[in-house]
Design an enzyme around this catalytic site. Structure first.
Site, PDB file in Angstrom:
ATOM      1  N   SER A 145     -16.258 -26.922  -3.978  1.00 19.79           N
ATOM      2  CA  SER A 145     -17.004 -25.907  -4.724  1.00 19.79           C
ATOM      3  C   SER A 145     -16.059 -24.929  -5.387  1.00 19.79           C
ATOM      4  O   SER A 145     -14.939 -24.688  -4.888  1.00 19.79           O
ATOM      5  CB  SER A 145     -17.898 -25.153  -3.730  1.00 19.79           C
ATOM      6  OG  SER A 145     -18.395 -23.974  -4.315  1.00 19.79           O
ATOM      7  N   TYR A 201     -19.175 -20.056   4.613  1.00 17.29           N
ATOM      8  CA  TYR A 201     -19.410 -21.287   3.843  1.00 17.29           C
ATOM      9  C   TYR A 201     -18.177 -21.640   3.019  1.00 17.29           C
ATOM     10  O   TYR A 201     -17.690 -22.769   3.030  1.00 17.29           O
ATOM     11  CB  TYR A 201     -20.638 -21.130   2.932  1.00 17.29           C
ATOM     12  CG  TYR A 201     -20.736 -22.215   1.888  1.00 17.29           C
ATOM     13  CD1 TYR A 201     -21.057 -23.525   2.241  1.00 17.29           C
ATOM     14  CD2 TYR A 201     -20.471 -21.952   0.544  1.00 17.29           C
ATOM     15  CE1 TYR A 201     -21.111 -24.531   1.284  1.00 17.29           C
ATOM     16  CE2 TYR A 201     -20.524 -22.949  -0.418  1.00 17.29           C
ATOM     17  CZ  TYR A 201     -20.848 -24.234  -0.045  1.00 17.29           C
ATOM     18  OH  TYR A 201     -20.893 -25.232  -0.989  1.00 17.29           O
ATOM     19  N   LYS A 207     -15.282 -24.960   3.053  1.00 22.01           N
ATOM     20  CA  LYS A 207     -14.808 -25.806   1.938  1.00 22.01           C
ATOM     21  C   LYS A 207     -13.277 -25.739   1.838  1.00 22.01           C
ATOM     22  O   LYS A 207     -12.620 -26.768   1.644  1.00 22.01           O
ATOM     23  CB  LYS A 207     -15.457 -25.370   0.625  1.00 22.01           C
ATOM     24  CG  LYS A 207     -16.957 -25.637   0.545  1.00 22.01           C
ATOM     25  CD  LYS A 207     -17.282 -27.125   0.596  1.00 22.01           C
ATOM     26  CE  LYS A 207     -18.775 -27.387   0.562  1.00 22.01           C
ATOM     27  NZ  LYS A 207     -19.139 -28.777   0.890  1.00 22.01           N
TER      28      LYS A 207
HETATM   29  P1  NAD Z   1     -28.491 -30.325  -0.018  1.00 25.97           P
HETATM   30  O1  NAD Z   1     -28.711 -29.443   1.156  1.00 25.97           O
HETATM   31  O2  NAD Z   1     -29.632 -30.561  -0.941  1.00 25.97           O
HETATM   32  O3  NAD Z   1     -27.923 -31.743   0.439  1.00 25.97           O
HETATM   33  C1  NAD Z   1     -27.145 -31.907   1.612  1.00 25.97           C
HETATM   34  C2  NAD Z   1     -27.786 -33.024   2.415  1.00 25.97           C
HETATM   35  O4  NAD Z   1     -27.009 -33.252   3.596  1.00 25.97           O
HETATM   36  C3  NAD Z   1     -29.207 -32.698   2.868  1.00 25.97           C
HETATM   37  O5  NAD Z   1     -30.070 -33.751   2.490  1.00 25.97           O
HETATM   38  C4  NAD Z   1     -29.098 -32.581   4.396  1.00 25.97           C
HETATM   39  O6  NAD Z   1     -30.265 -33.032   5.046  1.00 25.97           O
HETATM   40  C5  NAD Z   1     -27.884 -33.456   4.690  1.00 25.97           C
HETATM   41  N1  NAD Z   1     -27.147 -33.080   5.901  1.00 25.97           N
HETATM   42  C6  NAD Z   1     -26.717 -31.826   6.268  1.00 25.97           C
HETATM   43  N2  NAD Z   1     -26.067 -31.894   7.439  1.00 25.97           N
HETATM   44  C7  NAD Z   1     -26.065 -33.201   7.822  1.00 25.97           C
HETATM   45  C8  NAD Z   1     -25.550 -33.892   8.960  1.00 25.97           C
HETATM   46  N3  NAD Z   1     -24.903 -33.241   9.945  1.00 25.97           N
HETATM   47  N4  NAD Z   1     -25.734 -35.225   9.032  1.00 25.97           N
HETATM   48  C9  NAD Z   1     -26.397 -35.898   8.051  1.00 25.97           C
HETATM   49  N5  NAD Z   1     -26.915 -35.281   6.959  1.00 25.97           N
HETATM   50  C10 NAD Z   1     -26.746 -33.956   6.850  1.00 25.97           C
HETATM   51  O7  NAD Z   1     -27.238 -29.725  -0.823  1.00 25.97           O
HETATM   52  P2  NAD Z   1     -26.693 -30.088  -2.276  1.00 25.97           P
HETATM   53  O8  NAD Z   1     -26.985 -28.935  -3.178  1.00 25.97           O
HETATM   54  O9  NAD Z   1     -27.104 -31.439  -2.656  1.00 25.97           O
HETATM   55  O10 NAD Z   1     -25.130 -30.026  -1.989  1.00 25.97           O
HETATM   56  C11 NAD Z   1     -24.416 -31.186  -1.614  1.00 25.97           C
HETATM   57  C12 NAD Z   1     -22.979 -30.796  -1.322  1.00 25.97           C
HETATM   58  O11 NAD Z   1     -22.427 -30.135  -2.458  1.00 25.97           O
HETATM   59  C13 NAD Z   1     -22.805 -29.824  -0.155  1.00 25.97           C
HETATM   60  O12 NAD Z   1     -21.650 -30.177   0.561  1.00 25.97           O
HETATM   61  C14 NAD Z   1     -22.617 -28.494  -0.835  1.00 25.97           C
HETATM   62  O13 NAD Z   1     -21.862 -27.599  -0.055  1.00 25.97           O
HETATM   63  C15 NAD Z   1     -21.862 -28.891  -2.086  1.00 25.97           C
HETATM   64  N6  NAD Z   1     -22.020 -27.934  -3.183  1.00 25.97           N
HETATM   65  C16 NAD Z   1     -23.278 -27.597  -3.615  1.00 25.97           C
HETATM   66  C17 NAD Z   1     -23.437 -26.656  -4.618  1.00 25.97           C
HETATM   67  C18 NAD Z   1     -24.827 -26.227  -5.071  1.00 25.97           C
HETATM   68  O14 NAD Z   1     -24.939 -25.170  -5.693  1.00 25.97           O
HETATM   69  N7  NAD Z   1     -25.882 -26.991  -4.815  1.00 25.97           N
HETATM   70  C19 NAD Z   1     -22.307 -26.083  -5.219  1.00 25.97           C
HETATM   71  C20 NAD Z   1     -21.046 -26.482  -4.780  1.00 25.97           C
HETATM   72  C21 NAD Z   1     -20.915 -27.408  -3.763  1.00 25.97           C
END
Ligand code: NAD
Ligand code: UDP
Length: 338
Positions: A124, A147, A151
């Protein structure tokens, strides 16, 4: 390639699954549905016209992860699974460190044991700390909340793994602000409770679930005083993962870092007005105090991804708002439970 998509039922993972299949890959989704609903999978199957294998378990479970790798032929892993809410991470730091680091330990251990070398990791822009203006990948990393530290730490762990095992091929993808939804309007972001992020909040105001947008400060050093971010359409972001996977198949570098952003900043009020254009009416807002921990401006320098991945974000702010609105208006309460 046969790709394990960890967190593949989540917001970014689900959009990436569609594009992986369109690019000719096979996918295996692992998700414990901590932050997703199983109905996502039915919708993904409707869009892709494929049966999608899903394993529902917690990736911190070392035995289950090992069992999966022992029984499935895998070529690569895209690791989305984790918790992502900044404010919640301040309240529950241990849960965030345990889940985000634990899933990475378990996956990378299994990958090394079973000779799976290619890993694409969801990082991120938060790893740039307070220095996010025209950020290039060589800036030092830091964080301002738990958080963000997860990362920074996961990136460091993966860099160390790449030194210890130069046969690894790891991509650290630093996302800026993902928004929007699949053009079908059938999959999108479905936050639990009150949305923390700007775009889903505006969409819920537009659909009548929230009374008005609260603009967190209009006295920043930005053109209109409101915070500036690099919003990137989730479809462009998904395409960046497919491009990174292709690059890992031909690079000699054990680890690479790429920003995924548009390179353009948009203010809170500019995004609100773009959403009003998509909806066709004005939306109520009020300016309130700054949100603790916010920075004024964040946008990527995406030139390395363009040069090395041949990838560039194509969709405009108006595309992002139109697609977000289609998803929100067709699914005012998000995904159904069943
Ligand atoms: P999200 O919460 O929609 O998706 C994450 C998924 O991981 C969920 O479906 C959740 O059920 C699953 N999960 C969480 N812990 C788990 C575990 N221990 N075992 C199995 N499954 C598990 O989030 P997203 O927005 O799709 O983000 C995906 C990734 O991208 C994350 O790592 C997040 O930190 C990163 N990210 C997101 C953003 C944003 O703004 N959405 C920005 C930068 C980075
Ligand atoms: N923001 C806002 N009202 C909200 C949510 C966010 O004014 O209800 C502002 C926030 O202060 C920031 C921008 O919108 O300037 C983007 O916030 P978001 O939480 O979506 O992303 P991040 O700050 O994590 O980049």
């Amino acid at each position: 390639m046969r790709v394990l998509v960890s967190g593949g039922a989540g917001y970014i993972g689900s959009h990436t699954v569609i594009q992986l299949i369109a690019a000719g890959h096979d996918v295996l989704i692992v998700d414990n549905f901590a932050n997703a609903k199983p109905t996502v999978v039915n919708r993904l199957e409707a869009i892709t016209g494929r049966h999608l294998p899903v394993q529902a378990f917690d990736l911190r479970d070392v035995d289950k992860t090992e069992h999966l790798f022992a029984h499935e032929q895998l070529d690569a892993v895209i690791h989305f699974a984790g918790f992502k809410a900044v404010g919640e991470s301040v309240e529950k730091p241990l849960e965030y460190y345990e889940n985000n680091l634990g899933t990475t330990f378990s996956l990378v251990r299994a990958m090394r044991r079973h000779g799976v070398a290619k890993l694409v990791f969801s990082s991120s822009a938060t790893v740039y700390g307070t220095d996010q203006e025209s950020a290039t990948e060589d800036r030092p990393t830091s964080a301002t909340n738990p958080y963000g530290w997860t990362k920074v730490m996961q990136e460091q762990i993966l860099r160390d793994v790449a030194v210890a095992d130069p046969t690894m091929r790891i991509a650290l993808l630093r996302y800026f602000n993902p928004v929007g939804a699949h053009e079908s309007g059938t999959i999108g972001e479905d936050p639990t409770g009150i949305p923390n992020n700007l775009m889903p909040f505006i969409a819920q105001v537009a659909v009548g679930r929230r009374e008005k947008l609260r603009v967190f400060g209009d006295d920043y050093d930005t053109p209109d005083g409101t915070g500036v971010r690099d919003y990137i359409h989730v479809e462009d972001l998904a395409a960046g993962h497919v491009a990174a996977l292709a690059r890992l198949a031909r690079t000699d570098d054990p680890i690479s870092t790429w920003n995924l952003g548009t390179g353009t900043g948009t203010s809170v009020l500019e995004l609100l007005h773009a959403f009003e254009r998509a909806v066709g009416r004005e939306l109520p807002y009020e300016v309130v105090e700054r949100r603790a921990g916010d920075i004024a401006t964040s946008y990527a320098d995406p030139s390395r991804a363009q040069a090395e991945l041949g990838w560039v974000a194509k969709k405009s702010i108006d595309d992002m708002c139109a697609d977000q609105w289609r998803w929100q208006s067709q699914n005012p309460e998000g995904y159904p439970d069943a």
